[in-house]
Design a protein around this motif. Structure first.
Motif, short mmCIF file in Angstrom:
data_model
loop_
_atom_site.label_atom_id
_atom_site.label_comp_id
_atom_site.label_asym_id
_atom_site.label_seq_id
_atom_site.Cartn_x
_atom_site.Cartn_y
_atom_site.Cartn_z
N LEU A 105 9.68 16.91 -27.98
CA LEU A 105 9.12 17.22 -29.30
C LEU A 105 8.01 16.25 -29.68
N PHE A 106 8.14 15.00 -29.21
CA PHE A 106 7.11 14.01 -29.54
C PHE A 106 7.22 12.83 -28.59
N GLU A 107 6.06 12.32 -28.14
CA GLU A 107 5.99 11.15 -27.26
C GLU A 107 4.84 10.26 -27.69
N GLY A 108 4.99 8.97 -27.36
CA GLY A 108 3.87 8.06 -27.54
C GLY A 108 2.83 8.26 -26.45
N PHE A 109 3.32 8.60 -25.23
CA PHE A 109 2.40 8.90 -24.14
C PHE A 109 2.97 9.96 -23.19
N GLY A 110 4.15 9.74 -22.61
CA GLY A 110 4.72 10.72 -21.70
C GLY A 110 4.50 10.40 -20.24
N ILE A 111 4.98 9.25 -19.81
CA ILE A 111 4.81 8.79 -18.43
C ILE A 111 5.30 9.81 -17.38
N PRO A 112 6.44 10.50 -17.60
CA PRO A 112 6.87 11.46 -16.58
C PRO A 112 5.82 12.51 -16.23
N VAL A 113 4.98 12.88 -17.18
CA VAL A 113 3.90 13.84 -16.89
C VAL A 113 2.94 13.25 -15.86
N ILE A 114 2.60 11.97 -16.05
CA ILE A 114 1.71 11.28 -15.10
C ILE A 114 2.37 11.19 -13.72
N GLU A 115 3.66 10.86 -13.71
CA GLU A 115 4.39 10.75 -12.45
C GLU A 115 4.35 12.07 -11.68
N ALA A 116 4.53 13.18 -12.39
CA ALA A 116 4.51 14.49 -11.75
C ALA A 116 3.12 14.82 -11.20
N LEU A 117 2.09 14.52 -11.98
CA LEU A 117 0.72 14.82 -11.53
C LEU A 117 0.35 14.01 -10.29
N PHE A 118 0.75 12.74 -10.26
CA PHE A 118 0.50 11.93 -9.06
C PHE A 118 1.27 12.48 -7.86
N SER A 119 2.37 13.17 -8.12
CA SER A 119 3.20 13.75 -7.05
C SER A 119 2.72 15.12 -6.61
#
Length: 365
Positions: A275-289
């Motif tokens: 619902l809300f994040e300051g940034f959302g690191i898991p999204v970055i982790e997935a994109l790098f993967s």
């Protein structure tokens, strides 16, 4: 340049704030080895040991005693003749002597203001007081996203000129090429389905796992969930039992960072409808993967996901269901978006972030 850090989270936090702290010191000490990086805390742990062992990184045992972090750590940094003190998790010491030192604080999010229902009255008051005081004390503030910058201006009444947005990256494990053997061994160790969607993050109400469950209910699409369980898990478990999804949903525990990186690579789709994040690191982790992402169209998540992730209203599980089905059934679209996402995510690599941080410090001085 000598930079001192409040290293409490560096040594004693396993997730978001700890990862941010360790990554920041790791990349700065690697790309700018001419500086000295001081980690101040009452004690240290094995966490981040490979960083502490670098010649330009030093653990400094700070003063002991109750509230010493608030009342003594700043003076400890000044006694070390640090040029800059950087609070890495929204806090700064309250007491300083007259020795010149620049003060920086990183603020990750103000979720306790936006979603007060997830916090006790006491916690909200304490958090607000600490963040407000740190924002006033700091010479400059780092916000980890444009969304967080807007919230700092709105809730803490800080002038925009005092805030700089510097994104964070993610653990280097997600950027490494792993052997096919290791990836396959990870799949076998956790008995993963041949194809699956993936969700990573603490299992709490704000992360909105229940709507992902609703989206895959009555489909044959498996879901793998990696995250610490909270009392919200009872609601998840109840939904699973009621809808007979025990064989469809897999919860993993005891996953190392390298294994998690392999699991991202194995997933067909990464779903993150917080619902809300300051940034959302898991999204970055997935994109790098190189895994396609479905995420929320709210808060900072479009900043993390870029133009080629798929966005949904996090409260609309039917919208989510249609997007999951679409990608699940289209290998070419998954690959196209994953490749584009991988191009986009390079801006969150170590070197550009390290350069931004060092430019920030140099301007401050």
């Amino acid at each position: 340049m000598k930079i001192a850090y409040d290293a409490k989270r560096f040594f004693h936090n396993t997730s978001g704030l700890g990862n941010y702290s360790r990554d920041l010191v790791r990349i700065l000490s690697e790309y700018f080895p001419e500086n000295e990086y001081l980690l101040l805390n009452k004690n240290k742990s094995e966490r981040g040991q490979e960083i502490v062992e670098r010649s330009n990184v030093n653990f400094i045992e700070s003063s002991k005693g109750k509230f010493s972090r608030q009342f003594k750590m700043g003076k400890d940094a000044q006694m070390q003749n640090a040029d800059i003190f950087h609070g890495l998790s929204g806090e700064l010491p309250l007491k300083w002597d007259k020795t010149p030192i620049k003060k920086v604080v990183t603020i990750h999010d103000l979720i306790f203001m936006r979603y007060p229902q997830y916090y006790s009255f006491f916690d909200r008051k304490i958090h607000f007081w600490k963040f407000k005081k740190a924002a006033e004390t700091a010479d400059e503030i780092i916000a980890i996203s444009e969304q967080t910058k807007k919230d700092i201006i709105h809730y803490l009444k800080v002038p925009e000129t005092k805030i700089e947005v510097i994104y964070q990256g993610c653990h280097h494990a997600f950027k490494e090429i792993q052997s096919e053997e290791f990836v396959q061994n990870t799949k076998e160790k956790f008995n993963l389905p041949e194809r699956f969607t993936l969700n990573v993050g603490t299992i709490e109400e704000r992360k909105n796992l229940l709507n992902i469950m609703k989206a895959i209910d009555k489909t044959d699409i498996p879901l793998v969930v990696v995250g610490r369980k909270t009392k919200y898990f009872k609601k998840i478990k109840g939904f699973i039992l009621k809808n007979k999804m025990e064989k469809q949903v897999h919860f993993l525990e005891g996953v190392s960072m390298q294994e998690l990186a392999a699991i991202y690579k194995l997933a067909d789709i990464f779903v993150y409808t917080s619902l809300f994040e300051g940034f959302g690191i898991p999204v970055i982790e997935a994109l790098f993967s190189k895994t396609v992402v479905i995420t929320s169209n709210t808060s900072c998540l479009p900043e993390a996901g870029g133009n080629d992730s798929v966005y949904v209203d996090p409260k609309n599980y039917l919208d989510l269901q249609s997007k999951i089905k679409f990608l699940w059934n289209s290998e070419s679209e998954r690959k196209r978006r994953a490749d584009k996402g991988f191009e986009f995510v390079q801006k969150f690599n170590d070197k550009p972030i390290a350069n931004e941080l060092m430019n920030f410090y140099q301007k401050l001085l």
